[in-house]
Scaffold this motif. Structure first.
Motif, short mmCIF file in Angstrom:
data_model
loop_
_atom_site.label_atom_id
_atom_site.label_comp_id
_atom_site.label_asym_id
_atom_site.label_seq_id
_atom_site.Cartn_x
_atom_site.Cartn_y
_atom_site.Cartn_z
N SER B 152 -36.92 -11.16 2.19
CA SER B 152 -35.68 -11.35 2.96
C SER B 152 -34.46 -10.68 2.34
O SER B 152 -33.36 -10.80 2.88
CB SER B 152 -35.38 -12.85 3.13
N ILE B 153 -34.63 -9.98 1.22
CA ILE B 153 -33.47 -9.32 0.61
C ILE B 153 -32.98 -8.19 1.50
O ILE B 153 -33.71 -7.70 2.37
CB ILE B 153 -33.79 -8.74 -0.79
N SER B 154 -31.76 -7.77 1.26
CA SER B 154 -31.20 -6.63 1.97
C SER B 154 -31.66 -5.34 1.31
O SER B 154 -31.85 -5.28 0.09
CB SER B 154 -29.68 -6.71 1.93
N THR B 155 -31.87 -4.29 2.12
CA THR B 155 -32.24 -3.00 1.55
C THR B 155 -31.03 -2.05 1.56
O THR B 155 -31.16 -0.89 1.21
CB THR B 155 -33.40 -2.37 2.32
N HIS B 156 -29.88 -2.58 1.98
CA HIS B 156 -28.68 -1.75 2.04
C HIS B 156 -27.92 -1.79 0.73
O HIS B 156 -27.53 -2.86 0.28
CB HIS B 156 -27.76 -2.22 3.17
N GLU B 157 -27.70 -0.63 0.16
CA GLU B 157 -27.00 -0.57 -1.12
C GLU B 157 -25.50 -0.84 -0.97
O GLU B 157 -24.77 -0.92 -1.96
CB GLU B 157 -27.24 0.78 -1.82
N THR B 158 -25.03 -1.01 0.27
CA THR B 158 -23.61 -1.28 0.48
C THR B 158 -23.23 -2.69 0.01
O THR B 158 -22.08 -2.93 -0.33
CB THR B 158 -23.24 -1.15 1.98
N THR B 159 -24.20 -3.60 0.02
CA THR B 159 -23.95 -4.94 -0.54
C THR B 159 -24.98 -5.19 -1.63
O THR B 159 -25.96 -5.89 -1.41
CB THR B 159 -24.07 -6.04 0.54
N PRO B 160 -24.74 -4.59 -2.83
CA PRO B 160 -25.74 -4.62 -3.90
C PRO B 160 -26.22 -6.03 -4.25
O PRO B 160 -27.40 -6.24 -4.53
CB PRO B 160 -25.02 -4.01 -5.10
N PHE B 331 -35.83 -13.47 19.60
CA PHE B 331 -35.62 -13.19 18.18
C PHE B 331 -36.35 -11.92 17.77
O PHE B 331 -37.15 -11.38 18.54
CB PHE B 331 -36.09 -14.38 17.34
N ASN B 332 -36.07 -11.47 16.56
CA ASN B 332 -36.75 -10.30 15.99
C ASN B 332 -38.11 -10.75 15.47
O ASN B 332 -38.21 -11.47 14.48
CB ASN B 332 -35.90 -9.72 14.86
N SER B 333 -39.17 -10.31 16.17
CA SER B 333 -40.52 -10.81 15.85
C SER B 333 -40.99 -10.33 14.47
O SER B 333 -41.80 -10.98 13.81
CB SER B 333 -41.51 -10.35 16.91
N LYS B 334 -40.47 -9.19 14.01
CA LYS B 334 -40.82 -8.69 12.68
C LYS B 334 -40.35 -9.69 11.61
O LYS B 334 -41.08 -9.97 10.65
CB LYS B 334 -40.14 -7.33 12.48
N ASP B 338 -42.77 -11.74 9.06
CA ASP B 338 -42.57 -11.68 7.61
C ASP B 338 -42.67 -13.07 6.99
O ASP B 338 -43.26 -13.25 5.93
CB ASP B 338 -41.19 -11.09 7.28
N VAL B 339 -42.08 -14.07 7.67
CA VAL B 339 -42.15 -15.45 7.17
C VAL B 339 -43.58 -15.98 7.28
O VAL B 339 -44.15 -16.50 6.31
CB VAL B 339 -41.18 -16.37 7.95
N LEU B 340 -44.16 -15.84 8.49
CA LEU B 340 -45.49 -16.43 8.74
C LEU B 340 -46.54 -15.88 7.79
O LEU B 340 -47.47 -16.57 7.40
CB LEU B 340 -45.88 -16.20 10.20
N LYS B 341 -46.36 -14.61 7.37
CA LYS B 341 -47.34 -13.95 6.48
C LYS B 341 -47.38 -14.58 5.09
O LYS B 341 -48.42 -14.56 4.43
CB LYS B 341 -46.96 -12.47 6.32
N VAL B 342 -46.24 -15.09 4.59
CA VAL B 342 -46.20 -15.56 3.20
C VAL B 342 -46.43 -17.07 3.07
O VAL B 342 -46.51 -17.59 1.96
CB VAL B 342 -44.87 -15.20 2.50
#
Lengths: 380, 380
Positions: B152-160, B331-334, B338-342
Motif C-alpha cells: 500500500s505504499i506510494s510509488t511517487h517520489e513527490t511524497t517521499p 472501487f479500484n479492483s486492483k 492487493d489486499v485479498l492476496k496477502v
C-alpha cells in the motif's frame, strides 16, 4: 450457436490457438478467436496472417461427453479477455450462447459474462493446401531439431531470409540449417515415413518454429507435415498449424563447411560448457564476449578471458583425444555457449582449420549435427 | 589476506550482502563487496548508503572447518563478477589471496581467477548504533507484517515519506501503517520480548523492507531490532542489516478510519478474491479497474464490471452475515485484490459507511489488520 462444453477442453484449445494471436495486429478481427460449432464438434481458429492455428474439440472423448450442441453457429470473440476469463471460471461446465449482433453469453456457476462478439464472416479463410507432399516426423525429434538449430538464426530484419530455418528433404535425409553469418547450425535426421516426399529451400521463420515447438506434446506424437507452394501445414493430434514459407532463396552454406581439419580435440561437453561459462562471465563485462582457447604442451587445453577493469580467468581442461597442430584461437563465448546448451551428447569434437578459419563443433552421438563459429581476429 | 574457505558459506554470505548493491551507484567503491578477515572469521559488507548489510562467516560451524586463515587482511572486490563467479566455481574449497595493489587471486579446482581489488580504506564506515532500544520479533511475524502492509505504499517520489511503512511501538502494541492516499493498510501485533522499548514515527522505505524480508529465513528465527535516531539495525543470525529512517513526519491516518459502519458483510476470502479477479480482467481492459459491489434482496452480493468494447461480467456471491443498509459501491479492483492476496484469514468482514466513504476490510482472524480503500465516484 448454443453449446455446453467442458472447461478443460475449451481451455486447452484456446491455449493452442492463442499462440497465433499477435498483440501488434491492426486488423480488429484478428484480435479474436473464431468458434465454429457443427454436429461434429467445436473448431477454434486464430491467425496473424503469417501463422494460423486451428484446434478441434470433439463431441466425445474417452467415452465421456465433452460438448453438447443445442444449436450450431459461429462467432469471433476477443482473444485476450476470452483466454483469461475461461481459465478463471468457477465451474467445470460452461454454457455459451450467441444472440443478436453476435452478443455472446457465457455462464459458469454463479458467473454470467456477456461478450461483444464479431461477425465470423469477416474472419480470413485458411489456406487451401493440397495434401500431395505429406510426411510424418516423431514430435520429439522435430522439437529437438528445432531446438538445436533455431538459436543460430539472424535477428536482423535486413536479411529476412536468415530469420528463418532452412528445411531440405532429399535422399540424404531431412536437414535443418540456420545461420546469422557469424555462426551456423545444421542438424539432419533419417526419416522412416517420408514416402517419396522431396523439397528444398523451405524456409520457416524462427519465431514460428518456437511457437510450433510449444504445441507439440512431449510424449510420443507423430507430426504430419504437408509442404505446399508457399505454405506448410503441421498436423498435431487435433491441432492444425499453418505457416507461410519465407520468400527468397536461402544462401548456399555448404561451401563454408571445412572438410579437412588441422587440429581435432575431443572433450567432455558439460565440463567445457561450465569452463566457457566462467570465462564468459568476465568477457561479458567487457561487452566483447571474447574467450581464448589454447592447446597446452601437456595435451590439455586452456580456456581464458580477461577484462582490463576486472581481472582474468584462466583454467585447464582435459582433452580425451588430441590430433594435429597446437593452436590458440579467440571466439565469441556466447555463440559457443548457445551450442553447448542444446547438445545432448556427453562428448564433443572441436576441430580447427587455422586461427582465422571457422571453428567446428560436432556432438559425438547419432544426432548428425554440426556447428560452425567464426573466430575473432585478435592481436595475440 | 590469505584464506581457504568453503564455497557454500561464502556464496550464502555473498547472496545476503549483495542485496545492498545498487546497480545505479555512481560511487565506484560501492559497486564492491568488502571482505575483512581476522582470527574470528570473515566479514562481508556491502552498502548503497541507504542500506548496509554485513554477513559474518565463522571459522567453524557444526564442528567442521569453514575458513582457514593463513593471513588476515581486507579487500574490496567487484560485486557483480564476484557474486556470479563464486556461484559457478567447480570445487567446494576456494583459495583466496590478496597480493600487491589489492590484486586478488582466487583458485578452485583447475580454475584460476585474478581479480582487480580496491582499497578497503575507501569503503564507508558503518553507522555506530547504540543498542539502548533493542527488541525481538519472530522472523515469520515480521515477514508477514511487512507483506500485509508494504503493497500500500506510494510509488511517487513527490511524497517521499509515503514510500515508506510507518512503525510505531507503544502500549497498544507494534503497528505498521502504509498508505498512498487512495488506500491504507495497517497491521498490529503484541510482542512478547519488547521490554520497555517505545518508538513512534519510524518510517522505513518499502523497497528496503522487501529486501529485508528476503534475508529473513522461513523457519523459526528471532530478529533483534535496534532503533536509533536515524537508523534501524536488524540482527538476523549472522547478518546485520542497517537502514536509514526516512526523513519527515508521517501523516496522521487515525482520523480517516471510520469507527461506526452503515453496512457490514462477512464473506469467504477466497471466493471473493476469485470473483473480483474475474471482474478485474474486464475492468483492466477499460484501464479503470472499476468494479461494482451491490447488495441484493436475497441477502447476497453482486460483483460486476463492464467494458464498452468487450462486454460485461456479473456474478453473485453468498454472504454469511449481513447487517445494515443495502448499498451499491464502485472501487479500484486492483486495490481490493492487493489486499485479498496477502490475507491468511478464511473469512473477511467488509464494512461501509456510505457510497462515497471509505470501504473497510478486516480479516476475521487474530492478525489485527485493517485495510481501507477509497471508492470511485461513478454516475450510477
Amino acid at each position: 450457436m448454443k453449446i455446453s462444453i467442458l472447461k478443460s477442453y475449451l481451455n486447452e484449445s484456446i491455449q493452442h490457438v492463442s499462440k497465433a494471436i499477435s498483440s501488434r495486429t491492426t486488423i480488429p478481427i484478428l484480435t479474436g478467436i473464431k468458434l465454429d460449432v457443427n454436429h461434429q464438434g467445436v473448431t477454434l481458429t486464430a491467425s496473424d496472417t503469417d501463422i494460423s492455428i486451428q484446434s478441434f474439440i470433439p463431441m466425445e472423448d474417452d467415452n465421456h461427453t465433452v460438448v453438447t450442441i443445442h444449436e450450431p453457429g459461429s462467432v469471433v470473440l476477443p482473444a485476450k479477455f476470452f483466454v483469461e476469463i475461461i481459465k478463471k471460471l468457477p465451474s467445470q461446465e460452461i454454457q455459451m450462447e450467441v444472440k443478436e449482433n453476435f452478443q455472446t453469453f457465457i455462464a459458469a456457476g454463479a458467473t454470467e459474462i456477456q461478450m461483444v462478439g464479431l461477425d465470423p464472416e469477416e474472419f480470413p479463410v485458411l489456406p487451401n493446401i493440397e495434401e500431395n507432399q505429406t510426411m510424418s516426423v516423431p514430435g520429439d525429434l522435430l522439437k529437438n531439431m528445432i531446438k538445436q538449430t533455431v538459436f543460430s538464426i539472424s535477428t536482423h530484419e535486413t536479411t529476412p531470409i536468415l530469420t528463418g530455418v532452412l528445411w531440405n528433404l532429399n535422399e540424404e535425409g531431412f536437414k535443418f540449417v540456420a545461420t546469422d553469418r557469424h555462426r551456423l547450425a545444421t542438424r539432419s535426421a533419417q526419416l522412416e515415413n517420408e514416402g517419396d516426399v522431396r523439397f528444398s529451400n523451405v524456409v520457416i521463420a524462427g519465431k514460428t518454429l518456437n511457437e510450433l515447438s510449444k504445441i507439440i506434446p512431449d510424449q510420443n506424437t507423430l507430426v504430419d507435415i504437408v509442404v505446399a507452394d508457399n505454405q506448410v501445414l503441421f498436423k498435431i493430434d487435433r491441432v492444425l498449424f499453418y505457416t507461410r514459407i519465407l520468400d527468397g532463396t536461402y544462401p548456399d552454406t555448404s561451401r563454408i563447411i571445412p572438410t579437412t581439419y588441422k587440429t581435432e580435440l575431443i572433450v567432455d561437453t558439460k565440463k567445457l560448457s561450465e569452463s566457457i561459462d566462467r570465462a564468459y562471465l568476465l568477457s561479458r563485462e567487457e561487452k566483447t564476449n571474447i574467450v581464448r582457447l589454447q592447446t597446452m604442451e601437456n595435451g590439455g587445453i586452456e580456456i581464458s578471458s580477461s577484462s582490463s577493469e576486472l581481472g582474468k580467468v584462466r583454467e585447464e581442461l582435459e582433452v580425451s583425444d588430441f590430433k594435429g597442430e597446437p593452436l590458440k584461437i579467440s571466439f565469441n563465448s556466447k555463440y559457443m555457449l548457445d551450442v553447448l546448451k542444446v547438445l545432448d551428447s556427453e562428448q564433443l569434437m572441436i576441430a580447427f582449420t587455422g586461427i582465422m578459419s571457422p571453428i567446428i563443433l560436432k556432438p559425438l552421438d547419432d544426432s548428425d549435427a554440426l556447428y560452425i563459429i567464426l573466430p575473432y581476429r585478435t592481436t595475440n
